[in-house]
Design a protein around this motif. Structure first.
Motif, PDB file in Angstrom:
ATOM      1  N   ALA A 148      78.611  -9.428  33.351  1.00  0.00           N
ATOM      2  CA  ALA A 148      78.538 -10.552  34.284  1.00  0.00           C
ATOM      3  C   ALA A 148      77.766 -10.228  35.551  1.00  0.00           C
ATOM      4  CB  ALA A 148      79.952 -10.999  34.642  1.00  0.00           C
ATOM      5  N   LEU A 149      77.511  -8.967  35.842  1.00  0.00           N
ATOM      6  CA  LEU A 149      76.753  -8.622  37.035  1.00  0.00           C
ATOM      7  C   LEU A 149      75.357  -9.248  37.010  1.00  0.00           C
ATOM      8  CD1 LEU A 149      76.866  -6.935  39.667  1.00  0.00           C
ATOM      9  CD2 LEU A 149      75.857  -5.048  38.378  1.00  0.00           C
ATOM     10  N   GLY A 150      74.823  -9.472  35.823  1.00  0.00           N
ATOM     11  CA  GLY A 150      73.489 -10.044  35.707  1.00  0.00           C
ATOM     12  C   GLY A 150      73.450 -11.558  35.662  1.00  0.00           C
ATOM     13  N   ALA A 151      74.595 -12.231  35.851  1.00  0.00           N
ATOM     14  CA  ALA A 151      74.638 -13.696  35.749  1.00  0.00           C
ATOM     15  C   ALA A 151      73.775 -14.335  36.827  1.00  0.00           C
ATOM     16  CB  ALA A 151      76.082 -14.180  35.873  1.00  0.00           C
ATOM     17  N   GLY A 152      72.918 -15.275  36.416  1.00  0.00           N
ATOM     18  CA  GLY A 152      72.094 -16.034  37.348  1.00  0.00           C
ATOM     19  C   GLY A 152      71.027 -15.222  38.045  1.00  0.00           C
ATOM     20  N   LEU A 153      70.706 -14.046  37.516  1.00  0.00           N
ATOM     21  CA  LEU A 153      69.806 -13.129  38.204  1.00  0.00           C
ATOM     22  C   LEU A 153      68.345 -13.583  38.091  1.00  0.00           C
ATOM     23  CD1 LEU A 153      69.847 -10.357  39.712  1.00  0.00           C
ATOM     24  CD2 LEU A 153      69.307  -9.321  37.501  1.00  0.00           C
ATOM     25  N   HIS A 154      67.659 -13.596  39.208  1.00  0.00           N
ATOM     26  CA  HIS A 154      66.224 -13.847  39.239  1.00  0.00           C
ATOM     27  C   HIS A 154      65.436 -12.542  39.329  1.00  0.00           C
ATOM     28  CE1 HIS A 154      62.309 -15.400  40.427  1.00  0.00           C
ATOM     29  NE2 HIS A 154      62.390 -14.784  41.591  1.00  0.00           N
ATOM     30  N   GLN A 155      65.953 -11.611  40.137  1.00  0.00           N
ATOM     31  CA  GLN A 155      65.247 -10.345  40.356  1.00  0.00           C
ATOM     32  C   GLN A 155      66.267  -9.317  40.817  1.00  0.00           C
ATOM     33  OE1 GLN A 155      62.831  -9.442  44.094  1.00  0.00           O
ATOM     34  NE2 GLN A 155      61.261 -10.278  42.723  1.00  0.00           N
ATOM     35  N   ASP A 156      66.204  -8.094  40.292  1.00  0.00           N
ATOM     36  CA  ASP A 156      67.122  -7.066  40.779  1.00  0.00           C
ATOM     37  C   ASP A 156      66.354  -5.986  41.531  1.00  0.00           C
ATOM     38  OD1 ASP A 156      66.448  -4.757  39.004  1.00  0.00           O
ATOM     39  OD2 ASP A 156      67.346  -5.955  37.408  1.00  0.00           O
ATOM     40  N   ILE A 157      67.061  -5.266  42.405  1.00  0.00           N
ATOM     41  CA  ILE A 157      66.419  -4.322  43.314  1.00  0.00           C
ATOM     42  C   ILE A 157      65.864  -3.116  42.569  1.00  0.00           C
ATOM     43  CG2 ILE A 157      68.530  -3.042  43.873  1.00  0.00           C
ATOM     44  CD1 ILE A 157      67.429  -3.018  46.829  1.00  0.00           C
ATOM     45  N   TYR A 158      66.414  -2.832  41.411  1.00  0.00           N
ATOM     46  CA  TYR A 158      65.909  -1.716  40.595  1.00  0.00           C
ATOM     47  C   TYR A 158      64.490  -2.016  40.111  1.00  0.00           C
ATOM     48  CZ  TYR A 158      65.641   1.191  36.318  1.00  0.00           C
ATOM     49  OH  TYR A 158      65.264   2.038  35.316  1.00  0.00           O
ATOM     50  N   LEU A 159      64.328  -3.144  39.443  1.00  0.00           N
ATOM     51  CA  LEU A 159      62.997  -3.531  38.970  1.00  0.00           C
ATOM     52  C   LEU A 159      62.048  -3.718  40.143  1.00  0.00           C
ATOM     53  CD1 LEU A 159      60.980  -4.493  36.812  1.00  0.00           C
ATOM     54  CD2 LEU A 159      62.005  -6.778  37.004  1.00  0.00           C
TER      55      LEU A 159
END
Length: 884
Positions: free
Chosen positions: A445-456
């Protein structure tokens, strides 16, 4: 009665004609300088790998065998028949010891009447392996070998019509299929009989063959069991089988020599913490084993190994692009340039038409019914692999100055750059997960609704810096200038979009609705490893990263311990990963937290010794020091995160070979007085670096004007070409005062950075053949790092050093620490100029001066419940009478 049974047993063996079997003359199997050994443990991984074949099993001797990309069999095991017992003795019950060497693994079976040493030898360049049995017995002995045949391709391809039968003429089993394109042989010249099976079927029951022990011959010969297979006709495989049998000694010598070359030709360190030096040596061995050569796909770097059991994927024994690039960051500082090129080139060859690099390529990719690259969802579903490849290529160029390889790769660089720009949907010059693919999170669920993450985002921003530098190197001036502009824009936007003002932390992600996911995760550490985030604003996040929220006693969790989604077994939301622990350590060193940085580095190094000997596991529980049952036990991006934070973080070594330059900004543990770095590579040169850190005479007494600590470094360069320009910038203890810097014994000009976490002089000089530099200073008070060794199953309870600073105005040292409530901890201080004054928050006592002059213990008892971590600040002043 016993003599009668023994006589019958001997007569039965003699009737098989084994006295004429071809053996292997015994040769000495020497100890390796980095050999590890211990009791044989059921279920603990043991494996051995060549370029074309491998075995994966456990320390009690059970294993499976592969010849890329074919799985030959699983559940191979030995049993031992003596006349005293009616049933064979399973080897797994009497496996007593395991010896792990880079060139050979050994399982020792111990019984009251015999000892058998089972040596596993995997040649470096053959599609097979050989087992050498060293037998010592006081009576008749028969060895019973069994296995379950597979002869199938790595998932998702498959073979039909497999069968197995015993070839009595050649004393071996033949595994094959109707077209005879895929074949396998398993047998021994000492085999007396083999089981039969129904034709045209791979049996569900084990295939069994019996090996007679001739006690006289066993004194001078090994009993060989030969395993060979793959994609080749039987006559070719027969040649391989014969070579394995005849050349066993040669293959052993080649593996010993290969191990020596890895050990002696690449960079190594020698320092006070032996486990760290030894872990680096095993990291070099493991990363070399990541190179797999496939008859269809060529050679490339796979992600990791482990037994497949009844399945058809041995751990992560596929070619993973992101893993390869991450591993290259660790391979380069010790000089594994050829290995790095293999990893870079494989991805370049398998990139998509639009420039996207592959995430994963199964070893059976060319043999699937559907097209692996277009009809399966896995080949390109990660976005981070493409910028990672650019970052890895850029680091390769900086370490090697191999501009020719960059030119050969230029089309791939340009394609990757254009792919990234095309997948920025919101115009911030940063690649988006929604457009490009996965980054930090695959499940949960941490990735729910994700547009962009700080890792990428962080990896993409760093890749822009790489594109700019590489483009300039090959004369692509317009692209170099454009990428440099995009880098500055993207770096600014990274800070603006992810920094949370009211919390003083960095968000995990930007959501599709424009909001942020504020979860505290380990992922900002990736951007910080490349110094992309603001140093001052990052300090609150560094407090969290150094604390129990993210750092356990055995590595870094992906998600904050207190987050509602945290679970210690959840793949992306609570487990401890070696690869993120490495980024955490690197970031902590970059941002002035060397004690916590060493915690992370030490945790990864220690993982080399407590489970599979010499290997590093993929992930562990976030709650207890225990690998998960689903863990890949031989995971290379965990291994690479030993050399990466070691060389790039603690040692602060950064090569710029194209410009004949090197930066050396070490942050050595306070209790290290000496260090030797051997054969650090810069282009075609290597450097030996020797460090001596000498405290003032009479440490522990007041420091007068003449009391000086000297940090001296000697550089010896081996290689041709222009001299190297070295920037030397050691980080010294907070509160220290620089007196002088000498190069070649002469005082020189230098710059000094005064930081709360330390003082950093910087001087530049050239190294042609030899050079030396000395920093003379009056030392402040330093704090030694902790070195926990948590036992399996234990919770995290160790002291954490969150932050250590010095305030010039007040003369106060401030040490923020963390521990469990109701517990007492000791903090080790080194104060060469005398007893620290006015301690607050701790009881200060000296150690025995004869043992450790100038050393003191700050003893702290934390209040609060013992199941929670509590933070406390210790303060103390300058030593009384110290001149600073």
């Amino acid at each position: 009665m016993m003599r009668t049974l023994g006589a019958l047993f001997v007569a039965a063996l003699a009737g098989q004609g084994v006295s004429f079997a071809q053996g292997v003359s015994k040769f000495e199997i020497t100890d390796s300088p980095i050999q590890l050994e211990g009791p044989a443990r059921p279920g603990v991984y043991l494996g051995g790998v060549g370029r074309e074949a491998a075995f994966f099993g456990d320390e009690t001797g059970t294993f499976e065998a592969w010849s890329w990309p074919v799985k030959l069999f699983h559940e191979f095991e030995l049993a031992f028949k003596i006349p005293d017992y009616t049933e064979p003795i399973p080897g797994r019950r009497i496996a007593s010891q395991v010896i792990v060497r880079p060139e050979m693994m050994t399982v020792i079976y111990s019984h009251a009447t015999f000892t058998v040493r089972q040596h596993f030898l995997v040649p470096l360049h053959e599609p097979g392996l050989i087992i050498l049995l060293d037998v010592s017995t006081v009576g008749p002995l028969e060895i019973v070998a069994s296995f379950k045949a597979d002869l199938d391709l790595m998932w998702p391809a498959g073979i039909g019509g497999q069968y197995a039968f015993y070839d009595s003429d050649n004393r071996r089993f033949i595994l094959s299929e109707s077209r005879r394109e895929y074949n396998g042989f398993i047998g021994s010249p000492f085999t007396t009989e083999g089981s039969t099976h129904p034709a045209h079927a791979t049996p569900d029951a084990p295939s069994v063959f019996r090996v007679a022990v001739d006690r006289e011959r066993a004194k001078d010969e090994f009993i060989p069991i030969v395993i060979a297979g793959g994609i080749m006709p039987r006559d070719s495989l027969s040649e391989v089988y014969s070579r394995l049998l005849v050349r066993a000694r040669n293959y052993y010598d080649q593996r010993v020599e290969h191990a020596r070359e890895i050990r002696e030709s690449f960079a190594s360190i020698r320092g006070p913490d032996h486990d760290l030096s030894l872990a680096l040596e095993w990291a070099k061995v493991n990363l070399d084993e990541s190179l797999a050569c496939n008859p269809d796909l060529g050679c490339g770097l796979v992600a990791g190994y482990g037994p497949s059991g009844r399945g058809r994927r041995p751990g992560f024994g596929w070619f993973f692009g992101g893993d390869a690039s991450i591993n290259i960051l660790g391979i380069l500082p010790y000089g594994g340039f050829e290995l790095a090129r293999h990893g870079l080139d494989f991805q370049r060859r398998n990139r998509r038409a639009d420039g996207k690099m592959p995430h994963e390529v199964t070893q059976s990719a060319m043999r699937t019914r559907e097209n692996w690259y277009s009809d399966f969802p896995y080949a390109y579903y990660h976005a981070d692999t493409t910028p990672y490849w650019v970052v890895a290529l850029h680091q390769y160029w900086l370490q090697t100055a191999d501009t020719a390889f960059v030119r050969d790769s230029w089309d791939a660089v340009a394609d990757a750059y254009r792919w990234g720009l095309a997948n920025d949907s919101d115009g911030d010059m940063i690649v988006d997960n929604t457009a490009a693919g996965l980054g930090a999170v695959e499940v949960g669920a941490l990735g729910a609704g994700l547009h962009q993450d700080i890792y990428l985002a962080g990896i993409w921003v760093e890749s822009l810096r790489g594109v700019a530098d590489l483009a300039a190197a090959v004369g692509e001036t317009e692209m170099a200038e454009e990428a440099a502009r995009h880098f500055e824009t993207a770096k600014h936007n990274l800070e603006r979009e992810y920094y949370i003002d009211d919390a003083g932390l960095y968000a995990f992600g930007v959501l599709e609705d424009g909001a942020t996911n504020p979860a505290v995760t380990v992922w900002p550490a990736t951007a910080m490893s490349f110094a992309l985030l603001d140093r001052e604003r990052a300090q609150n996040y560094m407090d969290a990263l150094a604390s129990h929220r993210l750092l356990s006693d055995w590595g870094a969790r992906m998600l904050d311990w207190h987050h509602e989604l945290y679970h210690p077994m959840q793949y992306n939301m609570g487990t401890v990963w070696g690869f993120v622990t490495g980024f955490a350590g690197w970031a902590l060193y970059n941002y002035g937290r060397p004690h916590a940085g060493y915690d992370a580095l030490w945790a990864n190094a220690r993982s080399t010794f407590y489970d599979a000997l010499g290997r590093n596991p993929e992930l562990q529980s976030g709650a207890f020091r225990r690998t998960l049952d689903t863990t890949v036990p031989h995971q290379f991006f965990a291994t690479s995160m030993i050399p990466t934070p070691l060389f790039r973080g603690m040692l602060g070594l950064a090569a710029d070979a194209p410009r004949d330059a090197l930066s050396f900004a070490p942050q050595l543990p306070a209790d290290w007085r000496a260090l030797a770095v051997r054969k650090y590579p810069v282009g075609t040169s290597t450097l030996d670096i020797v460090v001596r850190h000498a405290p003032p005479a009479g440490s522990g007494t007041a420091c007068g004007e003449s009391s000086v600590t000297e940090l001296t470094v000697w550089f010896t360069r081996d290689g041709e070409g222009d001299p190297l320009t070295v920037s030397f910038a050691p980080v010294l203890a907070p509160g220290s005062r620089i007196l002088d810097v000498l190069v070649g014994g002469e005082s020189v000009a230098y710059e000094t950075s005064h930081r709360p976490d330390g003082i950093q002089p910087e001087v530049a000089f050239t190294v042609d053949d030899r050079a030396d530099v000395t920093v003379r200073y009056r030392p402040g008070i330093s704090v030694t790092p902790r070195r926990p060794q948590p036992e399996e199953g234990h919770e995290a309870t160790q002291l954490r050093i969150i932050r250590y600073t010095y305030d010039e105005a007040s003369g106060d040292y401030a040490l923020l620490i963390e521990g469990r409530g109701s517990r007492t901890y000791d903090v080790q201080l080194i104060s060469p100029c005398g007893v620290p004054t006015d301690p607050r928050g701790a009881e200060l006592t000296p150690t025995m001066e004869s043992i450790a002059p100038g050393r003191y213990v700050a003893r702290v008892t934390f209040s609060g419940p013992n199941d929670r971590f509590v933070q406390q600040e210790i303060r103390f002043g300058e030593p009384q009478g110290g001149t600073r």
